[in-house]
Design a protein around this motif. Structure first.
Motif, PDB file in Angstrom:
ATOM      1  N   ASN A 167       0.792  -1.325   0.018  1.00 17.28           N
ATOM      2  CA  ASN A 167      -0.223  -0.172  -0.049  1.00 17.28           C
ATOM      3  C   ASN A 167       0.731   1.228  -0.100  1.00 17.28           C
ATOM      4  O   ASN A 167       0.616   2.221   0.750  1.00 17.28           O
ATOM      5  CB  ASN A 167      -0.965   0.051   1.361  1.00 17.28           C
ATOM      6  CG  ASN A 167      -2.064  -0.799   0.981  1.00 17.28           C
ATOM      7  OD1 ASN A 167      -2.609  -1.033  -0.185  1.00 17.28           O
ATOM      8  ND2 ASN A 167      -2.823  -1.312   2.035  1.00 17.28           N
ATOM      9  N   GLU A 168       1.888   1.345  -0.731  1.00 21.58           N
ATOM     10  CA  GLU A 168       2.736   2.285  -1.032  1.00 21.58           C
ATOM     11  C   GLU A 168       3.109   2.571  -2.415  1.00 21.58           C
ATOM     12  O   GLU A 168       3.285   1.679  -3.215  1.00 21.58           O
ATOM     13  CB  GLU A 168       4.204   2.203  -0.101  1.00 21.58           C
ATOM     14  CG  GLU A 168       5.029   3.288  -0.190  1.00 21.58           C
ATOM     15  CD  GLU A 168       6.327   3.177   0.651  1.00 21.58           C
ATOM     16  OE1 GLU A 168       6.191   3.213   1.940  1.00 21.58           O
ATOM     17  OE2 GLU A 168       7.176   2.775   0.078  1.00 21.58           O
TER      18      GLU A 168
ATOM     19  N   THR B 237       1.774   7.265   0.279  1.00 24.25           N
ATOM     20  CA  THR B 237       1.164   6.239   0.895  1.00 24.25           C
ATOM     21  C   THR B 237      -0.290   5.980   0.100  1.00 24.25           C
ATOM     22  O   THR B 237      -0.810   6.967  -0.335  1.00 24.25           O
ATOM     23  CB  THR B 237       0.828   6.165   2.454  1.00 24.25           C
ATOM     24  OG1 THR B 237      -0.006   5.374   3.064  1.00 24.25           O
ATOM     25  CG2 THR B 237       0.082   7.542   2.668  1.00 24.25           C
TER      26      THR B 237
ATOM     27  N   ARG C 233       8.135   8.967  -1.683  1.00 26.19           N
ATOM     28  CA  ARG C 233       7.052   7.951  -1.400  1.00 26.19           C
ATOM     29  C   ARG C 233       5.581   8.647  -1.248  1.00 26.19           C
ATOM     30  O   ARG C 233       5.570   9.537  -0.425  1.00 26.19           O
ATOM     31  CB  ARG C 233       7.665   7.381   0.035  1.00 26.19           C
ATOM     32  CG  ARG C 233       6.593   6.702   0.832  1.00 26.19           C
ATOM     33  CD  ARG C 233       6.812   6.055   2.395  1.00 26.19           C
ATOM     34  NE  ARG C 233       6.172   5.282   2.972  1.00 26.19           N
ATOM     35  CZ  ARG C 233       5.317   6.095   3.745  1.00 26.19           C
ATOM     36  NH1 ARG C 233       5.242   7.274   3.900  1.00 26.19           N
ATOM     37  NH2 ARG C 233       4.462   5.107   4.603  1.00 26.19           N
TER      38      ARG C 233
ATOM     39  N   ARG D  36      -6.961   6.416   4.880  1.00 26.10           N
ATOM     40  CA  ARG D  36      -6.759   7.397   5.902  1.00 26.10           C
ATOM     41  C   ARG D  36      -8.054   7.952   6.300  1.00 26.10           C
ATOM     42  O   ARG D  36      -9.044   8.362   5.290  1.00 26.10           O
ATOM     43  CB  ARG D  36      -5.591   8.477   5.412  1.00 26.10           C
ATOM     44  CG  ARG D  36      -4.460   7.904   4.554  1.00 26.10           C
ATOM     45  CD  ARG D  36      -3.570   8.783   4.409  1.00 26.10           C
ATOM     46  NE  ARG D  36      -2.830   9.432   5.690  1.00 26.10           N
ATOM     47  CZ  ARG D  36      -1.691  10.022   5.624  1.00 26.10           C
ATOM     48  NH1 ARG D  36      -1.416  10.470   4.465  1.00 26.10           N
ATOM     49  NH2 ARG D  36      -1.044  10.375   6.679  1.00 26.10           N
TER      50      ARG D  36
ATOM     51  N   ARG E  41      -2.664   4.069   1.677  1.00 26.98           N
ATOM     52  CA  ARG E  41      -3.509   3.546   2.646  1.00 26.98           C
ATOM     53  C   ARG E  41      -4.743   4.368   2.727  1.00 26.98           C
ATOM     54  O   ARG E  41      -4.766   5.397   2.654  1.00 26.98           O
ATOM     55  CB  ARG E  41      -2.662   3.369   4.006  1.00 26.98           C
ATOM     56  CG  ARG E  41      -1.358   2.538   3.986  1.00 26.98           C
ATOM     57  CD  ARG E  41      -0.961   2.339   5.432  1.00 26.98           C
ATOM     58  NE  ARG E  41       0.082   1.258   5.510  1.00 26.98           N
ATOM     59  CZ  ARG E  41       1.534   1.797   5.250  1.00 26.98           C
ATOM     60  NH1 ARG E  41       1.914   2.828   5.058  1.00 26.98           N
ATOM     61  NH2 ARG E  41       2.302   0.893   5.275  1.00 26.98           N
TER      62      ARG E  41
ATOM     63  N   LYS F  59      -8.364   8.000   0.490  1.00 27.53           N
ATOM     64  CA  LYS F  59      -7.038   7.246   0.039  1.00 27.53           C
ATOM     65  C   LYS F  59      -6.500   8.004  -1.314  1.00 27.53           C
ATOM     66  O   LYS F  59      -7.436   8.549  -2.140  1.00 27.53           O
ATOM     67  CB  LYS F  59      -7.299   5.834  -0.344  1.00 27.53           C
ATOM     68  CG  LYS F  59      -8.172   5.400  -1.402  1.00 27.53           C
ATOM     69  CD  LYS F  59      -8.289   3.887  -1.544  1.00 27.53           C
ATOM     70  CE  LYS F  59      -8.983   3.405  -2.546  1.00 27.53           C
ATOM     71  NZ  LYS F  59      -8.983   2.020  -2.732  1.00 27.53           N
TER      72      LYS F  59
ATOM     73  N   ASP G 113       4.168   0.718  -7.844  1.00 26.20           N
ATOM     74  CA  ASP G 113       3.413   0.443  -6.668  1.00 26.20           C
ATOM     75  C   ASP G 113       3.460  -1.049  -6.419  1.00 26.20           C
ATOM     76  O   ASP G 113       2.744  -1.498  -5.621  1.00 26.20           O
ATOM     77  CB  ASP G 113       1.915   1.157  -6.661  1.00 26.20           C
ATOM     78  CG  ASP G 113       1.296   0.454  -7.852  1.00 26.20           C
ATOM     79  OD1 ASP G 113       1.963  -0.306  -8.510  1.00 26.20           O
ATOM     80  OD2 ASP G 113       0.255   0.863  -8.283  1.00 26.20           O
TER      81      ASP G 113
END
Length: 282
Positions: A59-60, A92, A90, A96, A94, A122, A75
């Motif tokens: 998930n990055e 993310t 970077r 949020r 994820r 996200k 990814d």
């Protein structure tokens, strides 16, 4: 805007670079001018190739830039090799969430209210999230506050009309807020998954007055229901008495009976019956 950058499996490239390094060392050991020159070239290739290694977590995504030019995003989790001499930023991916501050705004009826919302989102386009805005997290936070303010000013806190949406209509308001936020944050490569109101109240300076108003509205609604039920019961009683021929009442006595029944059915306190020991008309 986002597209995939060129990448190779990092372990395979590492093995190839090890072989090249061993070849460079062997050529340099021969002592010949041509062998040394080729060995130096291979050593430079190995050193440059090492700069392409990167590790990507689940998930990055890594946004790859080659001397300032965006060349794509990677990814795929694991040990990867991308174009050497590039910078990787970077991002993310994820899910949020955050809760906005309690905002004090006027609703559609002009009443000051306090409102807050939770936003779940996200990143779906790492390229836009990196280059379209300065800071996508700050951008989402500011746009969320603006959307909540706009929502509060276009709907009343509590609607007394059946065809008008109020801020207390949770599902409809949440859907409207989510749709507006998706439109606002699409520029930043962000997808809003859900947005819901978490706090809604009248401002302290009018809270007591609005409480009295709500209580009065509930009393009126309850009285309306009681009257409607009482009228139905009185009509049913008169119809049954007429159908079964229990007693014959003229219009004056019907009006008197209706008045007494409504008093009994709509009164707040228990009534005391009075027994008429005489005739119907005395």
């Amino acid at each position: 805007m986002e597209h995939r950058a060129f990448r190779l499996n990092g372990f395979g490239v590492l093995l190839a670079l090890v072989v090249l390094a061993a070849g460079a060392a062997a050529l340099a050991a021969t002592g010949s001018g041509a062998g040394v020159a080729v060995g130096v070239v291979l050593a430079v290739v190995v050193v440059v190739g090492i700069t392409g290694f990167t590790v990507i977590n689940p998930n990055e995504a890594k946004v790859v830039q080659f001397f300032g030019r965006y060349v794509g995003s990677v990814d795929d989790a694991g040990f990867q090799w991308v174009i050497p001499l590039t910078t990787r930023r970077r991002v993310t991916l994820r899910v949020r969430n955050f809760e906005t501050a309690k905002l004090k705004v006027n609703d559609a009826a002009g009443n000051p209210v306090e409102i807050a919302a939770v936003v779940v989102y996200k990143v779906v386009d790492s390229g836009k999230a990196t280059f379209a805005v300065d800071d996508y997290e700050e951008y989402v936070a500011i746009q969320s506050e603006a959307a909540v303010r706009h929502l509060a000013t276009t709907h009343p806190y509590d609607s007394h009309q059946d065809d008008r949406t109020s801020l207390r209509d949770g599902a409809e308001v949440a859907a409207e807020l989510t749709a507006e936020l998706r439109e606002r944050t699409d520029l930043a490569g962000v997808e809003v998954i859900e947005a819901r109101i978490t706090h809604l109240a009248y401002a302290p300076e009018i809270a007591q007055a609005m409480l009295v108003r709500q209580q009065a509205a509930q009393v009126v609604a309850a009285r309306t229901m009681i009257v409607e039920g009482a009228v139905g019961m009185v009509g049913l009683a008169l119809d049954r008495l007429g159908e079964q021929g229990v007693v014959e009442l003229d219009e004056e006595r019907k009006a008197n009976m209706v008045s007494n029944l409504l008093v009994v059915l709509c009164g707040d306190k228990a009534t005391q019956p009075i027994v008429n020991a005489g005739s119907l008309y005395s």
